[in-house]
Write an enzyme that holds these catalytic residues in place. Structure first.
Site: not given
Length: 564
Positions: A208, A286, A288, A290
């Site tokens: 939520r 974003d 990923d 990293d």
């Protein structure tokens, strides 16, 4: 100096037909909430749960003309077993007036029922010691309401919710909802009509984020969504509906990797049509893992389900949404929201959202212990889920006060006429500190702390509240040294600073060492013009290595002698 409680209405009348934003910078559908403008002033003089001088007493005794509530103390006000209900209309709760570290409400729920409510710079932390439930609930009757720089955490249901889909004209801006607790761990149910969420952080919720069912339209602009399990829920219903949202220039950041959709659970209703229409543009995603801030614009690929095609005759329950080709009409006039690019928006949220301390002379950091941990998590991209606020009290966080953090107070300044403006303020500006003038209208914004483009019609008390809501300082001698990085923490990549529009003094810029002159340095030394008393100010612009930029106002009050 702690003063007795007093109700009063200062001189001056507001124009009957005036419609001005709740405060300079208020945006979105709730921007025109009147709050307590034109009403009396109530001084909170203790941290008691109820009784004379308490916040609850001030809320329960609001006159028909409205009320602005100011604080002469800092710290936590307990709400255990008896939630705080704001029933009467036309209330401003000005948390920025608290001396010291500010105000927090703990172990209970705040519920707004009356219309035209303004809440600023407040912490609402429910906690496991409460009766169970949300941090903030807003009833369908609470038309025209806005929260600004509010931190909401530690709910055992949702942090902020609306019900019955009838609430109209609401704004949440520059605020934080984080760390819903227990297995539910939810951000909010947003069943409302017209609403806006702007420059706010949604963090460490499983689900939520929010669950949205906007009958009119939901503006979702320049927000940061962080560390979610299930993201922005698009209705999640097969009951026929026409829910709509504009999602513009937001940043979706998932630490540790994991390709979780930012939007989820759109459905086709029993009538064969999707319940949710979405306009999405210029958002960064974003996930990923990293550890670097390197989101990309993936467009509608971050949305679960797929675009509805009338030709396919999707069955009820199918995961489909309507992709809007144009944004839906949003707030207009001075309330209109102009998006920043999503990277700049992320940096502004990191720099300024939630309950913050904007006094440059205060020794402490910008945020309290809890919010400092939270924003450190965001910047360092650390995942965190809580089942109890007490988990923050343990290593590595070691937050005091059983995980709530300490909010220390300091002596308040004298306010002889009890109009919400301390004597030193009124004396500095040539007002009479013995005559209440909280409702005296400022006829012209020139020469005040109000922005030059601010609407005409704000009161003298509202100018004071605005001063406390921008980076500011009060000085009793001729100079002041400021580190501007305190107010631009999100712009951390080689920031350079430019000063403009200086009034009331001169400025020398220095490098980080505080001694070497630098035309772009973060250290500013302000020297007041000889015999200056009253208002001085300047604007500062930060520009970092990403070419992200932000201009802010800095207010300085040159006061005579002691502030007490």
């Amino acid at each position: 100096m702690i003063k007795p409680i007093l109700f009063l209405i200062g001189g001056g009348l507001l124009p009957a037909a005036a419609q001005i934003p709740a405060f300079p910078g208020a945006k979105g559908f709730g921007a025109y909430a009147t709050g307590g403008r034109g009403g009396d002033v109530y001084q909170v003089i203790n941290l008691n749960a109820d009784g004379e001088g308490s916040l609850r007493h001030g809320i329960e005794t609001v006159p028909s003309a409205g009320r602005t509530i100011v604080f002469n103390v800092s710290g936590y006000i307990p709400l255990p077993g008896k939630n705080l209900r704001i029933v009467k209309p036309k209330i401003t709760i000005a948390g920025q007036t608290a001396p010291g570290d500010g105000i927090g409400l703990r172990n209970g729920t705040v519920r707004i029922t009356g219309d035209n409510t303004v809440i600023r710079n407040l912490r609402i932390r429910h906690g496991k010691g409460g009766s169970g439930g949300d941090c903030l609930d807003i009833d369908h009757t609470a038309t025209n309401s806005i929260i600004d720089h509010v931190t909401m955490q530690f709910s055992t249901d949702e942090n902020i919710s609306f019900f019955k889909s009838a609430l109209d004209n609401f704004t949440m801006q520059n605020s934080v909802t984080a760390w819903g607790m227990e297995r539910h761990n939810a951000g909010g149910l947003w069943d409302l009509n017209h609403g806006s969420c702007i420059n706010s952080l949604w963090a460490h919720h499983h689900t939520r984020n929010p669950k949205a069912r906007p009958n009119g339209m939901l503006e979702w602009v320049n927000n940061v969504s962080y560390d979610w399990g299930i993201g922005f829920i698009m209705g999640d219903s097969q009951t026929p509906a026409a829910w709509k949202a504009n999602v513009r220039s937001c940043y979706f950041l998932m630490p540790g990797g994991g390709d979780r959709k930012a939007f989820d659970k759109p459905h086709v209703a029993s009538d064969g049509k999707p319940t949710f229409s979405l306009f999405l543009e210029h958002c960064l995603y974003d996930a990923d893992g990293d550890g670097r801030l390197n989101g990309t614009d993936k467009g509608y690929a971050i949305v679960g389900g797929s675009e509805y095609k009338e030709s396919e005759h999707a069955a009820p329950g199918a995961d489909r949404y309507i992709k809007a080709s144009q944004p839906f009409p949003g707030a207009t006039g001075k309330a209109a929201v102009t998006p920043d690019d999503p990277l700049t928006a992320y940096k502004k949220v990191v720099s300024d959202s939630g309950a913050v301390r904007l006094d440059a002379t205060a020794a402490g950091p910008l945020r309290d212990e809890v919010d400092t941990v939270l924003f450190n998590n965001v910047v360092s991209q650390k995942s965190s889920r809580l089942s109890s606020e007490k988990e923050l009290a343990a290593a590595p966080y070691n937050v005091s006060n059983d995980g709530f953090g300490a909010l220390e107070t300091k002596p308040s300044s004298a306010d002889t006429d009890l109009d919400g403006m301390p004597d030193f303020w009124e004396q500095s500006l040539g007002f009479n500190p013995k005559t209440a003038n909280n409702n005296a209208v400022i006829d012209n914004n020139r020469g005040t702390f109000l922005p030059p483009d601010a609407a005409v019609g704000y009161t003298q008390l509202e100018e004071y509240l605005h001063f406390l809501s921008i980076p500011h300082a009060v000085v009793t001698d001729s100079n002041l040294t400021i580190d501007l990085r305190k107010f631009t923490a999100g712009f951390s990549k080689s920031p350079a600073f430019k000063i403009s529009d200086i009034t009331g003094g001169t400025i020398e810029q220095l490098a980080e060492n505080g001694t070497t002159r630098s035309a772009t340095g973060p250290i500013v030394k302000f020297v007041a013009t000889a015999k200056t008393q009253g208002r001085a100010q300047f604007n500062f612009t930060v520009l970092d290595a990403d070419r992200s930029t932000w201009t802010r106002q800095f207010g300085i009050l040159v006061a005579p002698g002691s502030r007490q």
